[in-house]
Design an enzyme around this catalytic site. Sequence first.
Site, PDB file in Angstrom:
ATOM      1  N   LYS A   1      46.657  39.270  36.689  1.00  0.00           N
ATOM      2  CA  LYS A   1      46.845  38.957  35.323  1.00  0.00           C
ATOM      3  C   LYS A   1      47.882  37.669  35.283  1.00  0.00           C
ATOM      4  CE  LYS A   1      48.279  43.096  34.265  1.00  0.00           C
ATOM      5  NZ  LYS A   1      47.972  43.596  35.394  1.00  0.00           N
TER       6      LYS A   1
ATOM      7  N   ARG B   1      49.057  48.063  26.770  1.00  0.00           N
ATOM      8  CA  ARG B   1      48.764  48.819  27.882  1.00  0.00           C
ATOM      9  C   ARG B   1      48.315  50.252  27.552  1.00  0.00           C
ATOM     10  NH1 ARG B   1      52.324  45.966  32.054  1.00  0.00           N
ATOM     11  NH2 ARG B   1      51.690  46.863  34.027  1.00  0.00           N
TER      12      ARG B   1
ATOM     13  N   ARG C   1      53.000  41.357  47.667  1.00  0.00           N
ATOM     14  CA  ARG C   1      53.433  40.439  46.514  1.00  0.00           C
ATOM     15  C   ARG C   1      55.080  40.123  46.823  1.00  0.00           C
ATOM     16  NH1 ARG C   1      52.047  41.707  40.474  1.00  0.00           N
ATOM     17  NH2 ARG C   1      52.973  43.798  40.931  1.00  0.00           N
TER      18      ARG C   1
ATOM     19  N   ARG D   1      58.970  43.763  44.871  1.00  0.00           N
ATOM     20  CA  ARG D   1      59.619  44.618  43.528  1.00  0.00           C
ATOM     21  C   ARG D   1      59.744  46.034  43.933  1.00  0.00           C
ATOM     22  NH1 ARG D   1      55.899  42.635  39.040  1.00  0.00           N
ATOM     23  NH2 ARG D   1      55.805  44.552  38.341  1.00  0.00           N
TER      24      ARG D   1
ATOM     25  N   ARG E   1      51.272  53.881  39.453  1.00  0.00           N
ATOM     26  CA  ARG E   1      50.946  52.702  38.333  1.00  0.00           C
ATOM     27  C   ARG E   1      49.656  52.706  38.259  1.00  0.00           C
ATOM     28  NH1 ARG E   1      53.792  47.635  40.384  1.00  0.00           N
ATOM     29  NH2 ARG E   1      53.419  46.739  38.248  1.00  0.00           N
TER      30      ARG E   1
HETATM   31  P1  ADP Z   1      49.388  41.347  37.901  1.00  0.00           P
HETATM   32  O1  ADP Z   1      50.081  40.204  36.939  1.00  0.00           O
HETATM   33  O2  ADP Z   1      48.146  41.501  37.419  1.00  0.00           O
HETATM   34  O3  ADP Z   1      50.224  42.457  38.325  1.00  0.00           O
HETATM   35  P2  ADP Z   1      49.725  39.339  40.027  1.00  0.00           P
HETATM   36  O4  ADP Z   1      49.174  38.112  39.178  1.00  0.00           O
HETATM   37  O5  ADP Z   1      51.262  39.247  40.112  1.00  0.00           O
HETATM   38  O6  ADP Z   1      49.171  40.474  39.436  1.00  0.00           O
HETATM   39  O7  ADP Z   1      48.992  39.344  41.509  1.00  0.00           O
HETATM   40  C1  ADP Z   1      49.525  40.438  42.457  1.00  0.00           C
HETATM   41  C2  ADP Z   1      49.556  39.914  43.933  1.00  0.00           C
HETATM   42  O8  ADP Z   1      48.322  39.365  44.179  1.00  0.00           O
HETATM   43  C3  ADP Z   1      50.429  38.766  43.995  1.00  0.00           C
HETATM   44  O9  ADP Z   1      50.982  38.748  45.285  1.00  0.00           O
HETATM   45  C4  ADP Z   1      49.467  37.394  43.827  1.00  0.00           C
HETATM   46  O10 ADP Z   1      50.087  36.393  44.478  1.00  0.00           O
HETATM   47  C5  ADP Z   1      48.350  37.786  44.618  1.00  0.00           C
HETATM   48  N1  ADP Z   1      47.094  37.513  43.869  1.00  0.00           N
HETATM   49  C6  ADP Z   1      46.774  36.961  42.725  1.00  0.00           C
HETATM   50  N2  ADP Z   1      45.450  36.670  42.493  1.00  0.00           N
HETATM   51  C7  ADP Z   1      44.966  36.600  43.793  1.00  0.00           C
HETATM   52  C8  ADP Z   1      43.815  36.515  44.187  1.00  0.00           C
HETATM   53  N3  ADP Z   1      42.638  35.973  43.532  1.00  0.00           N
HETATM   54  N4  ADP Z   1      43.412  36.652  45.516  1.00  0.00           N
HETATM   55  C9  ADP Z   1      44.363  36.955  46.348  1.00  0.00           C
HETATM   56  N5  ADP Z   1      45.838  37.433  46.100  1.00  0.00           N
HETATM   57  C10 ADP Z   1      45.971  37.287  44.586  1.00  0.00           C
HETATM   58  P1  AMP Z   2      54.182  44.377  35.040  1.00  0.00           P
HETATM   59  O1  AMP Z   2      55.095  43.252  35.304  1.00  0.00           O
HETATM   60  O2  AMP Z   2      53.228  43.836  33.745  1.00  0.00           O
HETATM   61  O3  AMP Z   2      53.338  44.941  36.372  1.00  0.00           O
HETATM   62  O4  AMP Z   2      54.950  45.761  34.364  1.00  0.00           O
HETATM   63  C1  AMP Z   2      55.954  46.382  35.148  1.00  0.00           C
HETATM   64  C2  AMP Z   2      56.334  47.527  34.491  1.00  0.00           C
HETATM   65  O5  AMP Z   2      56.952  47.311  33.317  1.00  0.00           O
HETATM   66  C3  AMP Z   2      55.350  48.750  34.178  1.00  0.00           C
HETATM   67  O6  AMP Z   2      54.907  49.544  35.497  1.00  0.00           O
HETATM   68  C4  AMP Z   2      55.999  49.344  33.051  1.00  0.00           C
HETATM   69  O7  AMP Z   2      56.770  50.171  33.603  1.00  0.00           O
HETATM   70  C5  AMP Z   2      56.673  48.275  32.429  1.00  0.00           C
HETATM   71  N1  AMP Z   2      56.023  47.568  31.290  1.00  0.00           N
HETATM   72  C6  AMP Z   2      55.255  46.162  31.149  1.00  0.00           C
HETATM   73  N2  AMP Z   2      54.567  45.957  30.084  1.00  0.00           N
HETATM   74  C7  AMP Z   2      54.725  47.232  29.453  1.00  0.00           C
HETATM   75  C8  AMP Z   2      53.921  47.709  28.139  1.00  0.00           C
HETATM   76  N3  AMP Z   2      53.009  47.025  27.780  1.00  0.00           N
HETATM   77  N4  AMP Z   2      54.139  49.170  27.727  1.00  0.00           N
HETATM   78  C9  AMP Z   2      54.929  49.862  28.649  1.00  0.00           C
HETATM   79  N5  AMP Z   2      55.542  49.326  29.602  1.00  0.00           N
HETATM   80  C10 AMP Z   2      55.372  48.190  30.171  1.00  0.00           C
END
Ligand code: ADP
Ligand code: AMP
Length: 213
Positions: free
Chosen positions: A13, A88, A127, A160, A171
Amino acid sequence: MKIIMLGAPGAGKGTQAKMIAEKYQIPHISTGDIFRANIKNGTELGAEAKKYMDQGLLVPDELTVRILLDRVAQEDCAGGYVLDGFPRNIPQAQVLDEALEKLGEKIDMCIDVDVPDENIVRRMSGRRACLKCGATYHLEHIPPRQEGVCDTCGSGLVLREDDKPETVQNRLKVYHEQTQPLIEFYSAKGVLKTVDGTMDVQDVFSAIVGLLG
Ligand code: ADP
Ligand code: AMP
């Protein structure tokens, strides 16, 4: 254009939201990034959010909703935005809907980035995040130019705390129980689109651009 990115943690995302924000010149709003910035700056809000984030749980709605509504009320959001990680759960989506309705506005598109659970743990353990500017990398798929260093701002990259496998399982459970019902919620509103998030980053983005026009 007001866009919501839906999908499991690690679905991509944030990666796609940043690309959308750049192409369409709208702000990328990540509630996770806002919480992490607060933790880094040692604020009271950050300390409260961290208690939940470290366990893979959702931060309570009253805190999260207030932050999000304050953010979307800012001037740079007048032409739209891309939300990443909000809403969420159904109550958050309802609050957002009501706030938009009062302004005579609505969400234009909700994009579900679909990635099966078995791919998620691998994505999360690879990541690497920059806590300074919010950039994300992946050790195999999207490596930084120099190992451990952010391409954008030169800060150090970290795994992270909540990307460790034990927390990722929590999660994912929270995602299936609380967030996945939003697929039906936005589908019923006629704004849901799904993209296959297992493709390469650029292919996912092309699919999204195809939907947004
Ligand atoms: P989210 O925001 O949904 O938690 P991220 O955008 O941070 O996810 O992506 C999660 C991990 O996967 C990161 O390390 C990112 O660089 C990698 N990633 C994102 N999109 C792809 C893809 N299409 N193919 C492979 N790896 C990806
Ligand atoms: P993210 O960076 O989107 O993966 O979010 C990391 C963490 O932040 C999540 O696992 C939750 O603990 C918190 N968080 C982020 N967005 C929300 C939301 N909309 N509602 C509740 N918790 C959130």
